[in-house]
Design a protein around this motif. Structure first.
Motif, short mmCIF file in Angstrom:
data_model
loop_
_atom_site.label_atom_id
_atom_site.label_comp_id
_atom_site.label_asym_id
_atom_site.label_seq_id
_atom_site.Cartn_x
_atom_site.Cartn_y
_atom_site.Cartn_z
N ALA A 109 35.96 23.65 55.97
CA ALA A 109 35.18 24.61 55.76
C ALA A 109 35.06 25.38 54.40
O ALA A 109 33.95 25.80 54.04
CB ALA A 109 35.65 25.82 56.80
N LEU A 110 35.92 24.97 53.79
CA LEU A 110 36.15 25.36 52.35
C LEU A 110 36.12 24.06 51.57
O LEU A 110 37.16 23.27 51.66
CB LEU A 110 37.13 26.52 51.69
N ARG A 111 35.59 23.73 50.50
CA ARG A 111 35.53 22.54 49.62
C ARG A 111 35.82 22.90 48.21
O ARG A 111 35.63 24.09 47.69
CB ARG A 111 34.26 21.88 49.90
N GLU A 112 36.14 21.91 47.59
CA GLU A 112 36.48 21.88 46.02
C GLU A 112 35.20 22.55 45.47
O GLU A 112 33.85 22.34 45.89
CB GLU A 112 36.57 20.56 45.36
N GLY A 113 35.45 23.66 44.58
CA GLY A 113 34.45 24.35 43.97
C GLY A 113 33.78 25.56 44.61
O GLY A 113 33.04 26.25 44.07
N ASP A 114 34.11 25.58 45.96
CA ASP A 114 33.65 26.79 46.75
C ASP A 114 34.32 28.05 46.20
O ASP A 114 35.30 28.14 45.51
CB ASP A 114 34.01 26.76 48.22
N HIS A 115 33.55 29.16 46.27
CA HIS A 115 34.23 30.37 45.84
C HIS A 115 34.53 31.32 46.90
O HIS A 115 33.85 31.30 48.07
CB HIS A 115 32.78 31.23 44.98
N LEU A 116 35.86 31.93 46.67
CA LEU A 116 36.27 32.78 47.72
C LEU A 116 35.71 34.30 47.51
O LEU A 116 35.16 34.45 46.49
CB LEU A 116 37.72 32.86 47.64
N PRO A 117 35.55 34.93 48.36
CA PRO A 117 35.22 36.52 48.17
C PRO A 117 36.06 37.26 47.16
O PRO A 117 37.14 36.69 46.90
CB PRO A 117 35.26 37.20 49.40
N LYS A 127 35.79 35.22 34.97
CA LYS A 127 34.44 35.04 34.96
C LYS A 127 33.75 34.42 36.09
O LYS A 127 32.97 35.00 36.80
CB LYS A 127 34.21 34.16 33.98
N SER A 128 34.61 33.55 36.83
CA SER A 128 34.09 32.78 38.06
C SER A 128 34.81 33.26 39.40
O SER A 128 34.54 32.84 40.48
CB SER A 128 34.25 31.38 37.87
N GLY A 129 36.02 34.02 39.17
CA GLY A 129 36.69 34.38 40.31
C GLY A 129 37.67 33.59 40.92
O GLY A 129 38.20 32.93 40.12
N ALA A 130 37.92 33.54 42.41
CA ALA A 130 38.76 32.62 42.84
C ALA A 130 37.75 31.54 43.28
O ALA A 130 36.73 31.74 44.11
CB ALA A 130 39.35 33.36 44.23
#
Length: 134
Positions: free
Chosen positions: A27-35, A69-72
């Motif tokens: 459901a989450l993959r490498e490079g996905d951003h968390l809230p 800059k990019s968060g989590a």
């Protein structure tokens, strides 16, 4: 993501576990951003330090990268130390099963079922690595 606000498990641990499960299932993959931390905290009506603690734990364990800059961002690094950590955790879970008198066949059936849940999501894009097969 669902949290049990009245549960016994700390909220930061619930968040951490939910993210790890989402990575394992694909459901989450490498490079996905968390809230963002404050956004997730507001969504659940919890203190932002709780989410921050979860994200920091995920960072320490190598599941995410944190930057201003990019968060989590999901980052599933793998190392020999990681292998030792999860093997230690697995040993403890198996010890609990043995101590409770769970039959070997039941333990084996349970771990095979759990691995089957994760195979589809985590194996599609993951390169084959020796020593990863259970």
């Amino acid at each position: 993501m669902e949290l049990d606000l009245g549960g016994e498990q700390p909220l930061y641990q619930q968040i951490r576990d939910q993210v790890v499960l989402a990575i394992a299932t694909g459901a989450l993959r490498e490079g996905d951003h968390l809230p963002p931390i404050r956004e997730l905290a507001a969504e659940f009506g919890i203190h932002f330090h709780t989410v921050n603690k979860a994200y920091d734990l995920l960072r320490q364990e190598g599941f995410i990268r944190l930057s201003r800059k990019s968060g989590a961002v999901v980052h599933t690094s793998r190392s020999e130390a990681d292998t030792e950590v999860w093997q230690h955790k697995l040993r403890l879970v198996l010890a609990e099963a043995v101590a409770k008198g769970v039959a070997r066949a039941q333990v084996e059936a349970a771990y095979r079922a759990v691995l089957a849940e994760f195979e589809h999501g985590s194996s599609e894009d993951a390169p084959s690595q020796s020593g990863r097969d259970a």
